[in-house]
Design a protein around this motif. Structure first.
Motif, short mmCIF file in Angstrom:
data_model
loop_
_atom_site.label_atom_id
_atom_site.label_comp_id
_atom_site.label_asym_id
_atom_site.label_seq_id
_atom_site.Cartn_x
_atom_site.Cartn_y
_atom_site.Cartn_z
N ALA A 74 6.97 -35.12 7.40
CA ALA A 74 7.75 -34.01 7.95
C ALA A 74 8.27 -34.33 9.34
CB ALA A 74 6.89 -32.74 7.98
N SER A 75 7.47 -35.04 10.14
CA SER A 75 7.90 -35.35 11.51
C SER A 75 9.09 -36.31 11.54
CB SER A 75 6.73 -35.96 12.30
OG SER A 75 6.38 -37.23 11.79
N HIS A 76 9.21 -37.12 10.51
CA HIS A 76 10.32 -38.07 10.45
C HIS A 76 11.65 -37.40 10.15
CE1 HIS A 76 7.21 -41.44 9.45
NE2 HIS A 76 7.40 -41.32 10.76
N LYS A 77 11.62 -36.16 9.70
CA LYS A 77 12.83 -35.44 9.34
C LYS A 77 13.42 -34.65 10.52
CE LYS A 77 11.30 -34.92 4.53
NZ LYS A 77 10.93 -33.96 3.46
N MET A 78 12.77 -34.71 11.66
CA MET A 78 13.24 -33.95 12.80
C MET A 78 14.52 -34.57 13.39
SD MET A 78 11.15 -31.35 13.19
CE MET A 78 11.24 -31.31 11.39
N GLY A 79 15.42 -33.71 13.83
CA GLY A 79 16.65 -34.18 14.46
C GLY A 79 16.58 -34.09 15.96
N SER A 80 17.72 -33.98 16.61
CA SER A 80 17.76 -33.98 18.08
C SER A 80 17.85 -32.57 18.66
CB SER A 80 18.97 -34.80 18.57
OG SER A 80 20.18 -34.27 18.04
N ASP A 81 18.17 -31.58 17.82
CA ASP A 81 18.34 -30.21 18.31
C ASP A 81 17.02 -29.44 18.20
OD1 ASP A 81 18.95 -27.20 17.89
OD2 ASP A 81 20.83 -28.00 18.71
N ILE A 82 16.49 -29.02 19.33
CA ILE A 82 15.18 -28.36 19.38
C ILE A 82 15.19 -27.06 18.58
CG2 ILE A 82 13.50 -27.21 20.88
CD1 ILE A 82 14.21 -29.27 23.03
N GLY A 83 16.25 -26.27 18.71
CA GLY A 83 16.33 -25.00 18.01
C GLY A 83 16.29 -25.18 16.50
N ARG A 84 17.05 -26.15 16.00
CA ARG A 84 17.08 -26.39 14.55
C ARG A 84 15.75 -26.97 14.06
NH1 ARG A 84 22.19 -26.32 16.16
NH2 ARG A 84 23.77 -25.47 14.71
N ASN A 85 15.15 -27.84 14.86
CA ASN A 85 13.83 -28.36 14.50
C ASN A 85 12.82 -27.22 14.40
OD1 ASN A 85 14.78 -30.97 14.49
ND2 ASN A 85 14.00 -31.48 16.53
N ALA A 86 12.87 -26.31 15.38
CA ALA A 86 11.93 -25.18 15.39
C ALA A 86 12.11 -24.31 14.15
CB ALA A 86 12.11 -24.35 16.65
#
Length: 270
Positions: A74-86
Motif C-alpha cells: 500500500a505504501s508503494h502506491k502513494m503519490g506526491s499529493d498529501i491530500g490525495r494520499n490521505a
C-alpha cells in the motif's frame, strides 16, 4: 458456501466454524482475508440454520495480525499529493474496519478460540466477537504502537468496554505482551484452557449449548447488548420494550415455557 483463499468455513450442525487458514504465515491477514471475512459473515448472517459462530486459527497460532507485506504494498502506491494520499489511506482504513464491523454486527453470537499469537489486527478481530477463550499460554499484544501507528480497526474503540479504560491505555501505549492467564484476569477472555485441543472442545461445546436456545431470543439479546454499549440506559430500555412487543408473541416463548415446566429440552425452528 464460497471457496476461500485465507479461510476454512464449515457448518457443523447449527455451528459455523470460521478458521483463519494461513498457518505457514502465522495466519497473517492478507488483502484477501479482509474481503473474505465479509463474504463469510454475510453467508453466516443469511443462513438461518447457523445459530452460533466460532472463529479460530489453523496451526499453532490464532493470528499475527495484518500482513506486513500488504502494508508495504500500500505504501508503494502513494503519490506526491498529501491530500490525495490521505484520502486513499482513509478509504482503505474504513474498508478494513468494515471487515470486523461485519463480525460485530453479525446477528449470531461469535466466539473466538485463541491459541499462540494474537497480535495487532488479531486483537481488533477478537474485540469484535461476543466472547473470547484462550489457552493459558496464548500471546497477546496491541502491537501497532511498535509499528509507529495507532491501532485503527477497532481495538481502541471496543477494548475499553471489555477490560476498562486504564488497562486498555497501558496495553495500547506500551504494546507489551501478556498471556492467557493475564487476559483472563483482566476480563479479555472468559476462561483459559491447558492446550488447543481442550480449548476447542470447550468452545464447541459452548457453541452447541447456545445453538440450542431460541434463535429469536439470542438475536434479541445480542441486539440489546450491542445497542446498550453505545446508548444510554433509558434508550436501551425503550428499545427492548419496543422489540419485545413483537418478540414476546413468538412461538419460541411458548415452547421454552413448556419445556421448562416439563423439564425437557425445547426444539426451536431456525
Amino acid at each position: 458456501m464460497s471457496e476461500y483463499q485465507t479461510l476454512l468455513v464449515e457448518q457443523v450442525g447449527n455451528v459455523a466454524h470460521v478458521q483463519i487458514n494461513r498457518p505457514e504465515k502465522i495466519n497473517a491477514m492478507s488483502a484477501a482475508f479482509w474481503e473474505e471475512i465479509i463474504t463469510a459473515f454475510d453467508w453466516i448472517d443469511q443462513t438461518d440454520s447457523v445459530r452460533v459462530v466460532v472463529i479460530s486459527g489453523a496451526g499453532k497460532h490464532f493470528s499475527a495480525g495484518i500482513d506486513l507485506m500488504m502494508l508495504a504494498g500500500a505504501s508503494h502506491k502513494m503519490g506526491s499529493d498529501i491530500g490525495r494520499n490521505a484520502d486513499v489511506i482513509r478509504r482503505n482504513v474504513l474498508r478494513l474496519q468494515a471487515s470486523f464491523n461485519a463480525v460485530d454486527q453479525c446477528r449470531k453470537p461469535v466466539i473466538a478460540a485463541i491459541q499462540g499469537y494474537c497480535i495487532g489486527g488479531a486483537i481488533d478481530l477478537i474485540t469484535a466477537c461476543d466472547m473470547r477463550y484462550s489457552t493459558a499460554d496464548a500471546h497477546f499484544s496491541i502491537k501497532e504502537i511498535d509499528m509507529g501507528m495507532a491501532a485503527d480497526v477497532g481495538t481502541l474503540q471496543r477494548l475499553p468496554h471489555l477490560i476498562g479504560d486504564g488497562m486498555m491505555r497501558e496495553l495500547a501505549y506500551t504494546g507489551r505482551a501478556f498471556d492467557g492467564a493475564e487476559a483472563a484476569a483482566m476480563g479479555l477472555v472468559n476462561r483459559t484452557y491447558a492446550d488447543h485441543a481442550e480449548l476447542m472442545d470447550a468452545v464447541m461445546g459452548l457453541a452447541r449449548d447456545i445453538a440450542g436456545k431460541s434463535p429469536l431470543a439470542i438475536r434479541g439479546t445480542k441486539e440489546m447488548i450491542r445497542f446498550s454499549r453505545d446508548h444510554s440506559v433509558e434508550d436501551g430500555l425503550n428499545y427492548i420494550a419496543t422489540w419485545n412487543a413483537a418478540m414476546l408473541q413468538s412461538e419460541d416463548m411458548k415452547l421454552a415455557m413448556a419445556a421448562h415446566m416439563s423439564k425437557k429440552s425445547a426444539e426451536f425452528a431456525d
